[in-house]
Design an enzyme around this catalytic site. Structure first.
Site, PDB file in Angstrom:
ATOM      1  N   THR A  24      -0.888  -6.718  -1.802  1.00  0.00           N
ATOM      2  CA  THR A  24      -2.020  -7.506  -1.327  1.00  0.00           C
ATOM      3  C   THR A  24      -2.509  -8.438  -2.424  1.00  0.00           C
ATOM      4  OG1 THR A  24      -2.675  -5.864   0.289  1.00  0.00           O
ATOM      5  CG2 THR A  24      -4.435  -7.231  -0.600  1.00  0.00           C
ATOM      6  N   ALA A 176       1.245   4.216   4.791  1.00  0.00           N
ATOM      7  CA  ALA A 176       0.948   4.805   3.475  1.00  0.00           C
ATOM      8  C   ALA A 176      -0.503   4.565   3.052  1.00  0.00           C
ATOM      9  CB  ALA A 176       1.891   4.193   2.437  1.00  0.00           C
ATOM     10  N   TYR A 179      -4.371   4.397   4.951  1.00  0.00           N
ATOM     11  CA  TYR A 179      -4.802   3.518   6.034  1.00  0.00           C
ATOM     12  C   TYR A 179      -4.586   4.210   7.379  1.00  0.00           C
ATOM     13  CZ  TYR A 179      -5.371   0.420   2.137  1.00  0.00           C
ATOM     14  OH  TYR A 179      -5.786  -0.102   0.937  1.00  0.00           O
TER      15      TYR A 179
HETATM   16  C1  FMN Z   1      -2.119  -5.861  -6.608  1.00  0.00           C
HETATM   17  C2  FMN Z   1      -1.520  -4.771  -5.783  1.00  0.00           C
HETATM   18  C3  FMN Z   1      -1.572  -4.850  -4.399  1.00  0.00           C
HETATM   19  C4  FMN Z   1      -0.972  -3.857  -3.608  1.00  0.00           C
HETATM   20  N1  FMN Z   1      -0.989  -3.997  -2.241  1.00  0.00           N
HETATM   21  C5  FMN Z   1      -0.279  -3.127  -1.472  1.00  0.00           C
HETATM   22  C6  FMN Z   1      -0.108  -3.374  -0.071  1.00  0.00           C
HETATM   23  O1  FMN Z   1      -0.556  -4.395   0.472  1.00  0.00           O
HETATM   24  N2  FMN Z   1       0.597  -2.459   0.638  1.00  0.00           N
HETATM   25  C7  FMN Z   1       1.144  -1.335   0.065  1.00  0.00           C
HETATM   26  O2  FMN Z   1       1.767  -0.531   0.768  1.00  0.00           O
HETATM   27  N3  FMN Z   1       1.009  -1.095  -1.253  1.00  0.00           N
HETATM   28  C8  FMN Z   1       0.340  -1.988  -2.034  1.00  0.00           C
HETATM   29  N4  FMN Z   1       0.292  -1.809  -3.385  1.00  0.00           N
HETATM   30  C9  FMN Z   1       1.082  -0.714  -3.989  1.00  0.00           C
HETATM   31  C10 FMN Z   1       2.461  -1.217  -4.441  1.00  0.00           C
HETATM   32  O3  FMN Z   1       3.275  -1.564  -3.325  1.00  0.00           O
HETATM   33  C11 FMN Z   1       3.199  -0.160  -5.277  1.00  0.00           C
HETATM   34  O4  FMN Z   1       3.313   1.012  -4.519  1.00  0.00           O
HETATM   35  C12 FMN Z   1       2.478   0.171  -6.590  1.00  0.00           C
HETATM   36  O5  FMN Z   1       2.155  -1.019  -7.296  1.00  0.00           O
HETATM   37  C13 FMN Z   1       3.358   1.064  -7.487  1.00  0.00           C
HETATM   38  O6  FMN Z   1       4.609   0.422  -7.757  1.00  0.00           O
HETATM   39  P1  FMN Z   1       4.894  -0.291  -9.173  1.00  0.00           P
HETATM   40  O7  FMN Z   1       4.717   0.749 -10.223  1.00  0.00           O
HETATM   41  O8  FMN Z   1       6.292  -0.811  -9.086  1.00  0.00           O
HETATM   42  O9  FMN Z   1       3.876  -1.405  -9.331  1.00  0.00           O
HETATM   43  C14 FMN Z   1      -0.331  -2.768  -4.208  1.00  0.00           C
HETATM   44  C15 FMN Z   1      -0.286  -2.685  -5.609  1.00  0.00           C
HETATM   45  C16 FMN Z   1      -0.866  -3.659  -6.375  1.00  0.00           C
HETATM   46  C17 FMN Z   1      -0.771  -3.567  -7.878  1.00  0.00           C
END
Ligand code: FMN
Length: 367
Positions: A24, A176, A179
């Site tokens: 997001t 996930a 929500y």
């Molecule tokens: C800025 C931001 C926005 C995120 N928005 C969503 C989202 O819209 N939907 C979702 O399922 N997870 C969202 N997440 C979670 C990420 O998809 C991911 O699970 C999380 O960042 C951990 O992975 P990483 O260590 O590779 O960053 C968001 C994470 C961040 C940092």
């Protein structure tokens, strides 16, 4: 086989196993539609095997954060078309993550200022971010009636059809991070006593009906589903996560979807880190692996080395990167060459314009 090798997803060969995790960014226009800047951002990341978009509300009741782009008006469909065209021109593949926040909302987002929807009238503890970026205590949600449930399931199907009109290659059901479908699933929130509450077979019903509506709309080969069995974000809890998610993972796998996306992350927001939260042991993707017959995507704090280790062990088929993909539009090329990664600026995660969005540097072109 490593993270740079191709993978078949839903009958289509993707060029690598580096997926862009849904993130997001709160940068839609005033009609909550995507626009040219969003198209540029996604196009920049088209070399990743699969882009999963930011979470995208299926209807006006599904919103709970400022400036999130929906997929239920003509203007939104046209806005998303700019994005999908840009990604396809660059040779990429893009799925839309379909979202309903349920209780993670506020009357300020809801039609006629109504209370947000939830399986039960169980408020969450954390504050809500209002459309004007101020914070307010989370309101007590309305327990959904059976009519509310039917209407919402229909809206998942409609959003799936809109995704195809907008040119998406598929959709990911956002099951996930606390929500609406996850609120139904977990007994820490769902206190219903009808067919949608109580035993896990009932608590899983909403998620499975939403998934079936999407299969009808787009076909199983264009449907991914994201789950967060280890997540506690949005004040979530369950008395037996292994049994709860074991059931739903098997039922979803039986639908033969394009993929299941099981994040290991405990918090969806990297700002909160990934330290183990006392009393809630993270469940690794490998626990679910034997139950999953379709491709399995995992996520949560992966480096290149850890990603390749998971693939070699057979614990997952591809890895989704969130923060690293936000900060490195050419993440694939950096993995290929061993180049260092850009550092992320978390202050630009949500809202704003180009800064921290489309201005992360690419590697210099050397050929
Ligand atoms: C800025 C931001 C926005 C995120 N928005 C969503 C989202 O819209 N939907 C979702 O399922 N997870 C969202 N997440 C979670 C990420 O998809 C991911 O699970 C999380 O960042 C951990 O992975 P990483 O260590 O590779 O960053 C968001 C994470 C961040 C940092």
């Amino acid at each position: 086989m490593d993270i740079l090798s191709p993978i078949d997803i839903g009958g289509r060969t993707l060029r690598n196993r580096v997926f862009f995790a849904p993130c997001t960014r709160c940068r839609a226009d005033e009609h909550l539609a995507p626009h040219a800047l969003n198209a540029l951002y996604y196009r920049q990341r088209a070399s990743m095997g699969l882009i999963i978009t930011e979470a995208t509300p299926i209807n006006s009741e599904g919103h709970g954060y400022p400036r999130t782009p929906g997929l239920y008006t003509q203007a939104q469909i046209e806005g998303w078309k700019l994005v999908t065209d840009a990604v396809h021109e660059a040779g990429g593949t893009i799925y839309c993550q379909l979202w309903h926040v349920g209780r993670v909302s506020h009357n300020a987002y809801q039609p006629a200022g109504a209370a947000p929807l939830c399986p039960s009238a169980t408020p969450r503890k954390n504050d809500v971010l209002l459309p004007d970026w101020t914070k307010a205590p989370a309101p007590t949600p309305k327990a959904m009636t059976l009519d509310d449930i039917r209407r919402t399931i229909d809206d998942y199907g409609r959003a799936g059809r809109n995704a195809l009109l907008a040119g998406f290659d598929g959709v990911e059901l956002h099951g996930a991070n606390g929500y609406l479908p996850d609120q139904f699933l977990r007994d820490g929130v769902n206190q219903r006593t009808d067919d949608y509450g109580g035993p896990i077979e009932n608590r899983a019903r909403f998620m499975l009906e939403a998934a079936h509506a999407l299969v009808d709309a787009v076909g199983a080969s264009r449907l991914g589903v994201r789950l967060s069995p280890s997540g506690v974000f949005n004040d979530m809890a369950d008395s037996n996560p292994k049994a709860t998610y074991g059931h739903v993972v098997q039922r979803l796998s039986d639908m033969n979807p394009a993929y299941l996306h099981i994040t290991e992350a405990q918090e969806s927001d990297a700002k909160h880190g990934r330290a183990t939260i006392p009393g809630y042991e993270p469940i690794p993707a490998s626990y679910f692996r034997p139950m999953v017959k379709c491709p399995l995507v995992t996520n949560g704090g992966f480096t290149l080395e850890k990603a390749n280790h998971y693939l070699r062990e057979g614990w997952a088929d591809s890895i989704a990167f969130g923060v690293a993909a936000i900060a490195n539009p050419d993440l694939v090329e950096r993995f290929r060459t061993g180049a260092p990664l850009n550092t992320v600026d978390p202050s630009t995660f949500y809202g704003g314009g180009e800064k921290g969005y489309t201005d992360y540097p690419f590697l210099p072109v050397t050929r």
